[in-house]
Design an enzyme around this catalytic site. Structure first.
Site: not given
Length: 631
Positions: A281, A368, A396
Site C-alpha cells: 500500500k 462494525e 452496517r
C-alpha cells in the site's frame, strides 16, 4: 509520447509488451501522485494496485468481463485505464469524477461501493445472473484494503465456494497477515499451481483415488487423505481450498509477468478460484510508504512530505482530534472506559487512546457489527465501552445496536464521526441517517453537540450514563470554539436544552452544527424586524420537556433544523410531539432533502441543502410568511 497518453481504453494496453506495461505502471503512479496532491483522496490503496489493475485489464476482456472492485479506494488506477485519465484532475470535485466507483460514471464500473467487503457477494450475484441468462463472461471480485477482516467477505466466500460457479476472487493482501510474504518457496508453489499440466494431473489423481475399484478403494482413500495433508502442509491457501476455491499464490502484486501469466491461466479455468496477490500500500509515494498515514490525504498537499501546503498553522482543530484527546484523558482517569474502533484509529482520532491505554483499546478490523456486539459483551462486565465508528459505517451494525445493546439496556457509548454532510467523499460516506435510525432504537439517548466543548461534555455524560446506550454525533469539520482542557469541562446535564436567544415570533429548534448557523440566521432576520428564538437541542432523545413546553406555549411557528435526512428525523419526531401538545402550532422540518447528495465541498453541500445561514433564514421567512397569510 508517454504510453499513458496513448491509452484511451483497456483494449489499448493488450498489444503492449511487458516492458511497455512496466513503463505504463510508472507513469500511472506519477499521474496519481500528481493529481491527488491537488485533489486529495484515497491515494495509498490505489498506488498499491497499479500493476494489478494493468494485468487485470490486459488479460480480461473488460467491460464484457466484469471487474468488481471492493471499495473505490482501489479504483483510481482503474479510472486511468478506462477513459477517465483526462478528467482525473476533477477527482472528488463537484461535477467531477467520484472518489469511488459508480455504475453511471463508466461501463467499466460494474459495481459501486464505498464500504468494504461487498465485492464477493456482488460478483457472485453477477455470476448467478449470467448463468440464469445463459451468457458466458468472467466475473472477477478484487477484495482488498483490509476487507478480509469483514464478516461479509467470509459470507461471500462461503456461498461462492459452495455454489461451484465460475467466479474469480483476487485477494489483494496489502499486509493483512493472511500468509507469509512472497519468497522463493511461494514462487515455486505458485508456478506449479498455475501450470495447466499440474492441474490436469491433480484432477486425474483425485478421480483415480475417489473411483478406485474393489479392494483398491481403501487405497484410494489413503491417497486422498495423503494428498489433502500434503496440500495443507505446502499450500498457504488451504483455508480457501477448504471453502471450495482453487487457490493460487501468494503472488508478487508488483510483478507484471507473474500477474499476467497467472491471470491468463486462471481465466481459462472454471469454478471458484482465488488468486492471492501481495501488494504494498502506498508504493512509490515520495513521502514514504506509511500505509495508515497516507491512506487518504486532503487536497493541496506536498507529495514529498504528505503535509498540506499553505502558510502557518490551521486556525482551529477538527472534532475528530478534540474527541480523541478528550477520550484519552477520560480513559486515563476511569479504568472502566474501553475504546473500540473498526479499522479506523486515525480516522476516528482514537489513535491517541491506543497510545494512552493500549490494554483498553481494541481495533477489531472492518467489522462494525462485531465491534458493537463485542462492546455489548464488555458492558456486561461492568465496563463502559466507547464505540468510535463513522456514522455511515455504523449503519452496517444497526441490528447489533438494537438486538445486542438496546434490548439488554447495556451502557455502550456510540461516538459517530462524520455525521452529516462529508464533502468530497461523496454519497457513500454521508452520515445522514444516524439521527433517524438512533431515534428509532428503544432506550437510546441521542445527542448532538453544538461545538467542541459541548462534545466533550456530552462524552463525559455518556461515559457516566448507566441507563442504557448513549449516542453522540459530530461532523467532519473544524470546531467553532477554543476547547479548554478536558478536566475543565463539566458533563452536560441529562435531557437538557439551552436557549441561545429569546424571541417572540418563530422558534428554531437547532441540532448540533445547526445551532451556530441558526444564530447567524436569527441575526439577519432581526435586522428585518423578525424576532427569532434559537434553541440548542443537544439532546434529541430524551428531549427537554420543560423547555419544549415553554417554546410551544410562546410560539405559533417552530422550525426544526438538523444536518441529517428530513425523512423520519428530529423534525418529524418533534412535529409528532408538538402536535400532540398543541395542534395549533405550525411545525416545519428543515434538513437534508430526500435525495442523494453528491461530492462537493462541505460548505457547498450545506448551501445546496439550504442548511447555511441564508437557507435557514429563507425557511424562517417562508414559515412566518405563510402563517401570516393564513391568519
Amino acid at each position: 509520447m508517454p504510453i499513458l497518453d496513448r491509452v484511451s481504453l483497456p483494449a489499448d494496453i493488450r498489444d503492449l509488451s511487458r516492458d511497455e506495461l512496466r513503463t505504463l505502471a510508472a507513469e500511472m503512479r506519477a499521474r496519481l501522485i500528481d493529481v491527488c496532491s491537488r485533489t486529495g483522496g484515497h491515494i495509498g490503496a490505489g498506488l498499491g494496485v497499479v500493476e494489478l489493475t494493468i494485468a487485470l485489464h490486459a488479460v480480461f476482456d473488460t467491460p464484457r468481463d466484469q471487474l468488481v472492485w471492493d471499495v473505490g479506494h482501489q479504483g483510481y488506477p482503474h479510472k486511468l485505464l478506462t477513459g477517465r485519465n483526462a478528467r482525473l484532475d476533477t477527482l472528488r470535485n463537484e461535477g467531477g469524477l467520484s472518489g469511488f466507483l459508480k455504475r453511471n460514471e463508466s461501463e467499466y464500473d460494474a459495481f459501486g461501493a464505498g464500504h468494504a467487503a461487498t465485492a464477493i457477494s456482488a460478483a457472485l450475484g453477477m455470476a448467478a445472473g449470467r448463468d440464469i441468462r445463459g451468457e458466458s463472461f468472467k466475473v472477477v471480485a478484487i477484495l482488498g484494503d483490509g476487507a478480509l477482516t469483514s464478516g461479509l467477505a467470509y459470507e461471500g466466500l462461503n456461498n461462492a465456494g459452495h455454489s461451484d460457479r465460475d467466479v474469480i476472487v483476487v485477494l489483494n493482501d496489502n499486509d493483512m497477515s493472511i500468509a507469509p510474504n512472497v519468497g522463493a518457496i511461494s514462487k515455486y508453489l505458485n508456478s506449479v499451481q498455475r501450470n495447466p499440466l499440474y492441474n490436469r494431473v491433480r484432477s486425474a489423481i483425485g478421480d483415480l483415488a475417489d473411483n478406485a475399484p474393489g479392494p483398491l478403494g481403501a487405497v484410494g482413500g489413503i491417497v486422498r487423505r495423503w494428498e489433502e495433508s500434503m496440500k495443507a502442509f505446502l499450500t498457504p491457501g488451504v483455508l480457501f481450498e477448504e471453502l471450495g476455491f482453487r487457490y493460487f499464490g501468494p503472488i508478487d502484486g508488483h510483478d507484471v509477468d507473474a500477474l499476467m501469466d497467472t491471470f491468463t491461466a486462471v481465466r481459462g479455468m472454471t469454478g471458484p478460484r482465488l488468486v492471492h496477490v501481495v501488494t504494498q500500500k502506498g508504493r512509490g509515494f515520495p513521502a514514504g510508504e506509511h500505509v495508515e498515514k497516507w491512506h487518504a490525504l486532503p487536497p493541496d498537499h506536498d507529495p514529498a512530505t504528505g503535509k498540506q501546503r499553505g502558510s502557518g498553522p490551521a486556525p482551529s482543530v477538527n472534532y475528530t482530534t478534540v474527541f480523541g484527546h478528550a477520550l484519552a484523558d477520560i480513559a486515563r482517569g476511569d479504568e472502566r472506559v474501553v475504546t473500540i474502533t473498526a479499522a479506523m484509529p486515525s480516522g476516528t482520532g482514537t489513535g491517541v487512546v491506543q497510545k494512552a491505554v493500549p490494554e483498553r483499546f481494541f481495533d477489531v478490523g472492518i467489522a462494525e457489527g462485531h465491534a458493537v456486539t463485542f462492546a455489548a459483551g464488555l458492558a456486561t462486565q461492568g465496563l463502559r465501552p466507547v464505540v468510535a465508528i463513522y456514522s455511515t459505517f455504523l449503519q452496517r451494525g444497526f441490528d447489533n445496536v438494537v438486538h445486542d445493546v438496546a434490548l439488554q439496556h447495556l451502557p455502550v457509548v456510540f461516538a459517530m464521526d462524520r455525521a452529516g454532510l462529508v464533502g468530497e467523499d461523496g454519497e457513500t460516506h454521508m452520515g445522514l441517517y444516524d439521527i433517524a435510525y438512533m431515534l428509532a432504537v428503544p432506550g437510546m439517548t441521542v445527542t448532538a453537540p453544538r461545538d467542541g466543548r459541548e462534545m466533550v461534555g456530552l462524552l463525559k455524560t455518556g461515559v457516566s450514563h448507566g441507563a442504557g446506550p448513549f449516542s453522540l454525533r459530530y461532523p467532519r469539520d473544524m470546531v467553532p470554539d477554543v476547547v479548554p482542557a478536558t478536566a475543565e469541562i463539566s458533563p452536560v446535564p441529562h435531557a437538557t436544552w439551552e436557549i441561545m436567544r429569546h424571541g417572540r415570533d418563530v422558534a428554531i429548534l437547532a441540532v448540533g452544527t445547526m445551532v451556530e448557523l441558526a444564530g447567524s440566521a436569527a441575526d439577519a432576520l432581526s435586522a428585518e424586524g423578525l424576532d427569532v428564538t434559537v434553541v440548542n437541542c443537544r439532546y434529541l432523545k430524551p428531549y427537554d420537556e420543560i423547555t419544549l413546553a415553554a417554546i410551544v406555549s410562546g410560539h405559533r411557528q417552530v422550525l426544526v433544523v438538523e444536518e441529517g435526512t428530513v425523512i423520519n428525523g428530529f423534525g418529524a419526531y418533534m412535529a409528532t410531539v408538538i402536535g400532540a401538545m398543541d395542534a395549533s402550532v405550525r411545525v416545519a422540518a428543515h434538513g437534508v432533502p430526500d435525495r442523494i447528495v453528491y461530492a462537493a465541498s462541505r460548505k457547498r453541500q450545506l448551501a445546496q441543502c439550504g442548511l447555511d445561514a441564508a437557507g435557514i433564514a429563507d425557511r424562517v421567512r417562508a414559515l412566518h410568511g405563510s402563517e401570516a397569510l393564513a391568519g
